[in-house]
Design a protein around this motif. Structure first.
Motif, PDB file in Angstrom:
ATOM      1  N   HIS A  32      -5.413  18.081  -3.459  1.00 56.62           N
ATOM      2  CA  HIS A  32      -4.059  17.690  -3.837  1.00 56.62           C
ATOM      3  C   HIS A  32      -4.025  16.181  -4.101  1.00 56.62           C
ATOM      4  CE1 HIS A  32      -2.272  21.284  -1.368  1.00 56.62           C
ATOM      5  NE2 HIS A  32      -3.086  21.661  -2.327  1.00 56.62           N
ATOM      6  N   ALA A  33      -3.478  15.806  -5.234  1.00 59.28           N
ATOM      7  CA  ALA A  33      -3.267  14.397  -5.549  1.00 59.28           C
ATOM      8  C   ALA A  33      -1.768  14.134  -5.507  1.00 59.28           C
ATOM      9  CB  ALA A  33      -3.837  14.061  -6.924  1.00 59.28           C
ATOM     10  N   SER A  34      -1.343  13.159  -4.746  1.00 58.07           N
ATOM     11  CA  SER A  34       0.082  12.937  -4.511  1.00 58.07           C
ATOM     12  C   SER A  34       0.798  12.464  -5.774  1.00 58.07           C
ATOM     13  CB  SER A  34       0.280  11.905  -3.402  1.00 58.07           C
ATOM     14  OG  SER A  34       1.647  11.570  -3.284  1.00 58.07           O
ATOM     15  N   LEU A  35       1.688  13.312  -6.281  1.00 52.93           N
ATOM     16  CA  LEU A  35       2.509  12.945  -7.430  1.00 52.93           C
ATOM     17  C   LEU A  35       3.518  11.873  -7.031  1.00 52.93           C
ATOM     18  CD1 LEU A  35       3.308  13.494 -10.392  1.00 52.93           C
ATOM     19  CD2 LEU A  35       4.808  15.323  -9.555  1.00 52.93           C
ATOM     20  N   GLY A  36       4.067  11.975  -5.818  1.00 51.78           N
ATOM     21  CA  GLY A  36       5.076  11.021  -5.360  1.00 51.78           C
ATOM     22  C   GLY A  36       4.564   9.590  -5.310  1.00 51.78           C
ATOM     23  N   LEU A  37       3.343   9.393  -4.797  1.00 50.73           N
ATOM     24  CA  LEU A  37       2.791   8.038  -4.736  1.00 50.73           C
ATOM     25  C   LEU A  37       2.603   7.458  -6.129  1.00 50.73           C
ATOM     26  CD1 LEU A  37       0.072   8.161  -1.923  1.00 50.73           C
ATOM     27  CD2 LEU A  37       2.518   7.701  -1.734  1.00 50.73           C
TER      28      LEU A  37
ATOM     29  N   VAL B 108       0.852  -1.191   0.000  1.00 54.71           N
ATOM     30  CA  VAL B 108       0.000   0.000   0.000  1.00 54.71           C
ATOM     31  C   VAL B 108       0.881   1.232   0.000  1.00 54.71           C
ATOM     32  CG1 VAL B 108      -1.788   1.289   1.225  1.00 54.71           C
ATOM     33  CG2 VAL B 108      -1.824  -1.212   1.253  1.00 54.71           C
ATOM     34  N   LEU B 109       0.610   2.130  -0.918  1.00 61.51           N
ATOM     35  CA  LEU B 109       1.299   3.419  -0.972  1.00 61.51           C
ATOM     36  C   LEU B 109       0.355   4.461  -0.395  1.00 61.51           C
ATOM     37  CD1 LEU B 109       2.616   3.121  -4.644  1.00 61.51           C
ATOM     38  CD2 LEU B 109       3.865   2.617  -2.535  1.00 61.51           C
ATOM     39  N   SER B 110       0.818   5.175   0.627  1.00 61.36           N
ATOM     40  CA  SER B 110      -0.085   6.080   1.319  1.00 61.36           C
ATOM     41  C   SER B 110       0.618   7.371   1.728  1.00 61.36           C
ATOM     42  CB  SER B 110      -0.656   5.392   2.573  1.00 61.36           C
ATOM     43  OG  SER B 110      -1.672   6.189   3.156  1.00 61.36           O
ATOM     44  N   THR B 111      -0.184   8.394   1.925  1.00 64.24           N
ATOM     45  CA  THR B 111       0.297   9.658   2.475  1.00 64.24           C
ATOM     46  C   THR B 111      -0.897  10.434   2.975  1.00 64.24           C
ATOM     47  OG1 THR B 111       1.805  11.527   2.090  1.00 64.24           O
ATOM     48  CG2 THR B 111       0.169  11.103   0.391  1.00 64.24           C
ATOM     49  N   LEU B 112      -0.643  11.474   3.728  1.00 63.66           N
ATOM     50  CA  LEU B 112      -1.684  12.390   4.183  1.00 63.66           C
ATOM     51  C   LEU B 112      -1.467  13.712   3.459  1.00 63.66           C
ATOM     52  CD1 LEU B 112      -1.465  10.225   6.530  1.00 63.66           C
ATOM     53  CD2 LEU B 112      -2.348  12.017   8.029  1.00 63.66           C
TER      54      LEU B 112
ATOM     55  N   ILE C 197       6.516  -1.296   7.779  1.00 56.19           N
ATOM     56  CA  ILE C 197       6.355   0.138   7.518  1.00 56.19           C
ATOM     57  C   ILE C 197       7.623   0.673   6.867  1.00 56.19           C
ATOM     58  CG2 ILE C 197       5.927   2.404   8.522  1.00 56.19           C
ATOM     59  CD1 ILE C 197       3.563   0.501   8.769  1.00 56.19           C
ATOM     60  N   VAL C 198       7.456   1.300   5.705  1.00 58.12           N
ATOM     61  CA  VAL C 198       8.569   1.930   4.997  1.00 58.12           C
ATOM     62  C   VAL C 198       8.254   3.415   4.855  1.00 58.12           C
ATOM     63  CG1 VAL C 198       9.992   1.962   2.923  1.00 58.12           C
ATOM     64  CG2 VAL C 198       8.964  -0.201   3.694  1.00 58.12           C
ATOM     65  N   LEU C 199       9.178   4.254   5.276  1.00 51.75           N
ATOM     66  CA  LEU C 199       9.003   5.704   5.171  1.00 51.75           C
ATOM     67  C   LEU C 199       9.869   6.262   4.051  1.00 51.75           C
ATOM     68  CD1 LEU C 199       9.283   6.706   8.951  1.00 51.75           C
ATOM     69  CD2 LEU C 199       7.220   6.021   7.691  1.00 51.75           C
ATOM     70  N   GLY C 200       9.376   7.319   3.428  1.00 52.89           N
ATOM     71  CA  GLY C 200      10.148   8.053   2.437  1.00 52.89           C
ATOM     72  C   GLY C 200       9.635   9.472   2.358  1.00 52.89           C
ATOM     73  N   GLY C 201      10.339  10.299   1.595  1.00 50.84           N
ATOM     74  CA  GLY C 201       9.915  11.690   1.467  1.00 50.84           C
ATOM     75  C   GLY C 201      10.925  12.643   2.081  1.00 50.84           C
TER      76      GLY C 201
ATOM     77  N   ILE D 220       2.965  -4.576   3.295  1.00 55.35           N
ATOM     78  CA  ILE D 220       3.931  -3.479   3.359  1.00 55.35           C
ATOM     79  C   ILE D 220       3.175  -2.178   3.115  1.00 55.35           C
ATOM     80  CG2 ILE D 220       5.984  -2.426   2.320  1.00 55.35           C
ATOM     81  CD1 ILE D 220       6.855  -5.189   1.434  1.00 55.35           C
ATOM     82  N   ILE D 221       3.387  -1.206   3.978  1.00 56.89           N
ATOM     83  CA  ILE D 221       2.784   0.122   3.775  1.00 56.89           C
ATOM     84  C   ILE D 221       3.908   1.134   3.673  1.00 56.89           C
ATOM     85  CG2 ILE D 221       1.212   1.885   4.638  1.00 56.89           C
ATOM     86  CD1 ILE D 221      -0.246  -0.249   6.197  1.00 56.89           C
ATOM     87  N   GLY D 222       3.950   1.837   2.546  1.00 58.33           N
ATOM     88  CA  GLY D 222       4.932   2.895   2.342  1.00 58.33           C
ATOM     89  C   GLY D 222       4.281   4.249   2.521  1.00 58.33           C
ATOM     90  N   PHE D 223       4.822   5.059   3.419  1.00 58.35           N
ATOM     91  CA  PHE D 223       4.258   6.379   3.700  1.00 58.35           C
ATOM     92  C   PHE D 223       5.151   7.480   3.126  1.00 58.35           C
ATOM     93  CE2 PHE D 223       2.266   3.996   7.192  1.00 58.35           C
ATOM     94  CZ  PHE D 223       0.959   4.449   7.100  1.00 58.35           C
ATOM     95  N   GLY D 224       4.537   8.427   2.428  1.00 60.91           N
ATOM     96  CA  GLY D 224       5.230   9.640   2.025  1.00 60.91           C
ATOM     97  C   GLY D 224       5.142  10.650   3.152  1.00 60.91           C
ATOM     98  N   VAL D 225       6.298  11.084   3.657  1.00 59.75           N
ATOM     99  CA  VAL D 225       6.331  11.935   4.861  1.00 59.75           C
ATOM    100  C   VAL D 225       6.844  13.329   4.486  1.00 59.75           C
ATOM    101  CG1 VAL D 225       7.088  12.109   7.248  1.00 59.75           C
ATOM    102  CG2 VAL D 225       6.832   9.851   6.192  1.00 59.75           C
TER     103      VAL D 225
END
Length: 517
Positions: free
Chosen positions: A14-19, A4-8, A91-95, A62-67
């Motif tokens: 806003h639509a997340s370009l990074g995801l 799962v690719l996720s962000t807040l 949990i994988v973080l990036g950003g 696996i959940i990847g969060f854009g931070v």
């Protein structure tokens, strides 16, 4: 395995370009991957429940969060709860927020892995290691920057709902060759372009699907004029082919680089279709040198003046208060200089100490004191004590509500007169004394406060002020308006839509256009 690719996001629009970049580059894992994005301000337990719906018994999740700076606190809370309820979830973080000063962050303690920097190819590679082995040894993984030609573009993964209801973010390049120390792009070595024809094909597909509002996130849209002209011609072709269904493009431009070829292209755009975000930040040469910002102020001013006088572009120009060595007096001088050039909006920003930015080197010499919590706003420095910095913060808030909103176009001229900064600061201080707040101020109340200030503090005729405020404010029946304004509104009732409504402009720009008609 499910990924799962996720962000807040900061807001739903806003639509997340990074995801979408990550999703586009998942390769054979794409079939197991889904995007589930949220908006800040939601209940953490609701988000937790939604994410855990993706969990399948007996399979790895696996959940990847854009931070980012705007969501790190809420994301940290969400990740902490995830690990309490379902510790087996990876949990994988990036950003950008977790790419620098990584080890000291609370959210990193809860995560299994962190990818710093570019994640386009590094995230899917990490997922493959988790699934097939060997298991990654290091919690913190340095993201690999691949050749631009190897990055798959994400624009096909904007949904029809995104196209209909949200701002579409696009980029013709990444990085920035400039070294402004308050910006994370100062760490880039250069700007890296995507192949322009392939990029324009993606825009063509978006337009064919109904996209009409494109916001470019390139730091330096006008750095390569040949590329800039190609992109502008794409939009001009669409405007010529479909004048009844116009596109709108937003670009961030370098202020002192506007050669004749680019000017000629800009002049071809009709009203309501082009917006430029222009970063001036400071007109103080000493401050500019201190923060490694190279800018020809004379050329920048001439270019803004030309854009105002000759183009139909909507200009959104940025200034930053709190830079090392910038006093209130020198900032005021720069603000007044910029206001005199006539941009449609002045974005009055307060300095933030983004993680990893080189501006930290001035902390001791200039006694820079930042809020330890996001968004790490400057609280005080050797030239501007805390109480004075708070006055600037309030100024910025009220400026956005009164000046940038486009709702007070005529009365703003009365407020600012010949000393824009000084007079608006006086209004800002006065409003705060009256109500002790800068948020959740109804428009009706704000209009009445402006009226009172002009009458009580400026000594203006109350009837005259009500006429002017009424013309600006036109629309709210609760507001006490002069008979002339009420009659004018009555006479105009039922007339054809305004030019800006016909153009279907973005909301804020439409208000500016209506105010000028």
């Amino acid at each position: 395995m499910t990924i799962v690719l996720s962000t807040l996001n900061a807001r739903y629009s806003h639509a997340s370009l990074g995801l979408r970049y990550l999703y586009a580059n998942m390769g054979e894992l794409q079939a197991q991957t889904t995007i589930d994005e949220f908006v800040i301000g939601a209940r953490t337990t609701d988000l937790l429940e939604r994410l855990l719906r993706h969990q399948v018994v007996g399979e790895k999740l696996i959940i990847g969060f854009g931070v980012y700076i705007w969501n790190v606190e809420e994301t940290c809370k969400l990740v902490a709860q995830l690990k309490r309820v379902a510790p087996e979830v990876v949990i994988v973080l990036g950003g950008p927020e977790v790419s620098y000063e990584t080890q000291e962050q609370e959210i990193v303690r809860y995560a299994d892995y962190v990818i710093t920097g570019w994640g386009d190819v590094s995230f899917p590679d990490l997922c493959r290691q988790i699934l097939h082995g060997p298991q990654p040894l290091m919690k913190i993984q340095a993201g690999l920057q691949p050749p631009m030609s190897e990055i798959k573009l994400p624009y096909a993964y904007y949904t029809d709902d995104d196209i209909k209801n949200r701002t579409l973010y696009v980029e013709a390049s990444r990085g920035c060759p400039f070294k402004c120390e308050f910006c994370l792009s100062a760490l880039d070595k250069t700007a890296w372009p995507f192949e322009i024809d392939q990029f324009l094909q993606e825009l063509e597909s978006l337009h064919a699907r109904g996209a009409r509002l494109f916001k470019f996130v390139d730091r330096t849209f006008n750095l390569n004029i040949k590329t800039s002209l190609k992109i502008m011609q794409f939009f001009l072709d669409k405007l010529e082919a479909h004048p009844e269904d116009p596109v709108f493009a937003h670009f961030e431009v370098v202020p002192d680089h506007l050669p004749e070829a680019l000017r000629e292209g800009i002049l071809k755009f009709p009203d309501g279709c082009l917006q430029f975000e222009i970063g001036i930040q400071s007109f103080n040469p000493e401050v500019q040198a201190r923060i490694s910002r190279k800018q020809n102020n004379e050329k920048a001013a001439d270019n803004i003046r030309w854009l105002v006088e000759h183009s139909t572009a909507h200009l959104h120009v940025d200034l930053i208060a709190g830079l090392p060595g910038e006093t209130i007096e020198s900032f005021a001088q720069g603000f007044n200089q910029l206001y005199a050039l006539g941009p449609h909006e002045i974005q009055f920003g307060i300095l933030k100490r983004l993680r990893g930015t080189p501006i930290i080197r001035h902390t001791d010499d200039y006694q820079m004191r930042y809020d330890p919590y996001p968004p790490y706003t400057i609280l005080a420095n050797q030239d501007i004590p805390f109480t004075q910095m708070q006055r600037l913060v309030r100024f910025a808030r009220f400026w956005d509500m009164i000046a940038n909103s486009g709702r007070f176009k005529n009365s703003l001229k009365l407020i600012l007169a010949e000393q824009a900064f000084e007079n608006f600061m006086e209004l800002s201080d006065w409003i705060f004394v009256q109500i002790g707040a800068t948020h959740k101020i109804a428009l009706d109340r704000l209009a009445n406060l402006v009226t009172r200030w002009l009458v009580e503090q400026r000594g203006m005729d109350q009837h005259q002020v009500q006429v002017i405020i009424g013309k600006d404010y036109a629309g709210d029946a609760r507001h006490v308006q002069s008979p002339e304004v009420m009659q004018e509104k009555k006479a105009n009732k039922g007339h054809q839509k305004t030019h800006s409504e016909q153009k279907n402009l973005p909301k804020r720009q439409a208000r500016h256009a209506e105010a000028s008609e």
